[in-house]
Write a protein that holds these residues in place. Sequence first.
Motif, short mmCIF file in Angstrom:
data_model
loop_
_atom_site.label_atom_id
_atom_site.label_comp_id
_atom_site.label_asym_id
_atom_site.label_seq_id
_atom_site.Cartn_x
_atom_site.Cartn_y
_atom_site.Cartn_z
N ILE A 1 -12.52 31.21 -16.70
CA ILE A 1 -11.68 30.55 -15.47
C ILE A 1 -10.57 31.36 -15.22
CG2 ILE A 1 -10.34 28.42 -14.93
CD1 ILE A 1 -12.33 26.87 -16.83
N LYS A 2 -10.07 31.98 -16.05
CA LYS A 2 -8.84 33.08 -15.69
C LYS A 2 -9.50 34.05 -14.85
CE LYS A 2 -5.65 36.00 -18.14
NZ LYS A 2 -5.28 36.79 -19.22
N ASP A 3 -10.65 34.56 -15.37
CA ASP A 3 -11.14 35.89 -14.54
C ASP A 3 -11.65 35.25 -13.04
OD1 ASP A 3 -10.91 37.56 -16.65
OD2 ASP A 3 -12.90 37.51 -17.37
N LEU A 4 -12.36 34.16 -13.11
CA LEU A 4 -12.56 33.51 -11.69
C LEU A 4 -11.19 33.36 -10.84
CD1 LEU A 4 -14.73 32.31 -9.84
CD2 LEU A 4 -13.88 30.01 -10.94
N THR B 1 -8.45 34.93 -11.32
CA THR B 1 -7.93 36.28 -10.95
C THR B 1 -8.58 36.95 -9.59
OG1 THR B 1 -7.14 36.65 -13.17
CG2 THR B 1 -7.38 38.67 -11.92
N SER B 2 -10.10 36.78 -9.81
CA SER B 2 -10.91 37.63 -8.66
C SER B 2 -10.72 36.72 -7.43
CB SER B 2 -12.46 37.40 -9.03
OG SER B 2 -12.85 35.99 -9.35
N LEU B 3 -10.37 35.42 -7.37
CA LEU B 3 -10.15 34.83 -6.23
C LEU B 3 -8.79 35.32 -5.69
CD1 LEU B 3 -11.09 30.98 -6.85
CD2 LEU B 3 -12.29 32.65 -5.50
N PHE B 4 -7.82 35.57 -6.42
CA PHE B 4 -6.52 36.12 -5.85
C PHE B 4 -6.79 37.31 -5.29
CE2 PHE B 4 -3.97 33.01 -8.43
CZ PHE B 4 -3.60 32.27 -7.30
N GLU B 5 -7.46 38.23 -5.95
CA GLU B 5 -7.71 39.44 -5.61
C GLU B 5 -8.76 39.48 -4.12
OE1 GLU B 5 -10.15 41.47 -8.74
OE2 GLU B 5 -8.31 41.71 -9.90
N VAL B 6 -9.32 38.63 -4.00
CA VAL B 6 -10.15 38.47 -2.92
C VAL B 6 -9.25 38.17 -1.63
CG1 VAL B 6 -11.95 37.06 -1.63
CG2 VAL B 6 -12.61 37.83 -3.88
N MET C 1 -14.81 27.83 -26.81
CA MET C 1 -13.67 27.27 -25.74
C MET C 1 -12.83 28.52 -25.16
SD MET C 1 -13.07 24.13 -24.65
CE MET C 1 -12.04 23.36 -24.31
N SER C 2 -12.44 29.38 -26.05
CA SER C 2 -11.71 30.52 -25.31
C SER C 2 -12.50 31.19 -24.27
CB SER C 2 -11.30 31.27 -26.47
OG SER C 2 -12.36 32.21 -26.74
N SER C 3 -13.74 31.49 -24.41
CA SER C 3 -14.47 32.07 -23.53
C SER C 3 -14.71 31.43 -22.30
CB SER C 3 -15.79 32.32 -23.83
OG SER C 3 -16.82 31.10 -23.93
N ILE C 4 -14.68 30.05 -22.28
CA ILE C 4 -14.53 29.02 -20.81
C ILE C 4 -13.10 29.48 -20.24
CG2 ILE C 4 -14.34 26.77 -20.14
CD1 ILE C 4 -16.52 25.88 -22.19
N ILE C 5 -11.92 29.45 -21.12
CA ILE C 5 -10.80 29.73 -20.54
C ILE C 5 -10.83 31.28 -19.90
CG2 ILE C 5 -8.39 29.83 -21.18
CD1 ILE C 5 -8.75 27.42 -23.13
N ALA C 6 -11.12 31.95 -20.60
CA ALA C 6 -11.16 33.55 -20.18
C ALA C 6 -12.05 33.51 -18.91
CB ALA C 6 -11.60 34.30 -21.38
#
Length: 102
Positions: A8-11, A13-18, A1-6
């Motif tokens: 989503i968090k990375d997704l 973060t990358s959207l904000f970076e874009v 479950m923590s990998s799904i949250i990580a």
Amino acid sequence: MSSIIASIKDLITSLFEVVFSIFGIAANLVQNGISLVASTFAGLINMVIDMFKGVINAAGGIVSFTASNFLILGVIAAAFFGFLQFQRSQGRTVKVGDKKLN
């Protein structure tokens, strides 16, 4: 479950970076556009200044050439006048063509 949250968090973060990179690109475009306009006007002003410097240098060259020609002609006329005065003071007649100047 923590990998799904990580993930989503990375997704997110990358959207904000874009989004931030898009705004950064837009800011760079505006800055480069302003720099382009400023450089163009500065270049035009420098071109006009250089053109006037060239015109002034050319005019100075023409004036110098004309003044030196007048000076040379004046020296030749003074030498001729001096020669005529010397001839007269020696008692010789000065003849120009068929006309005597004494």
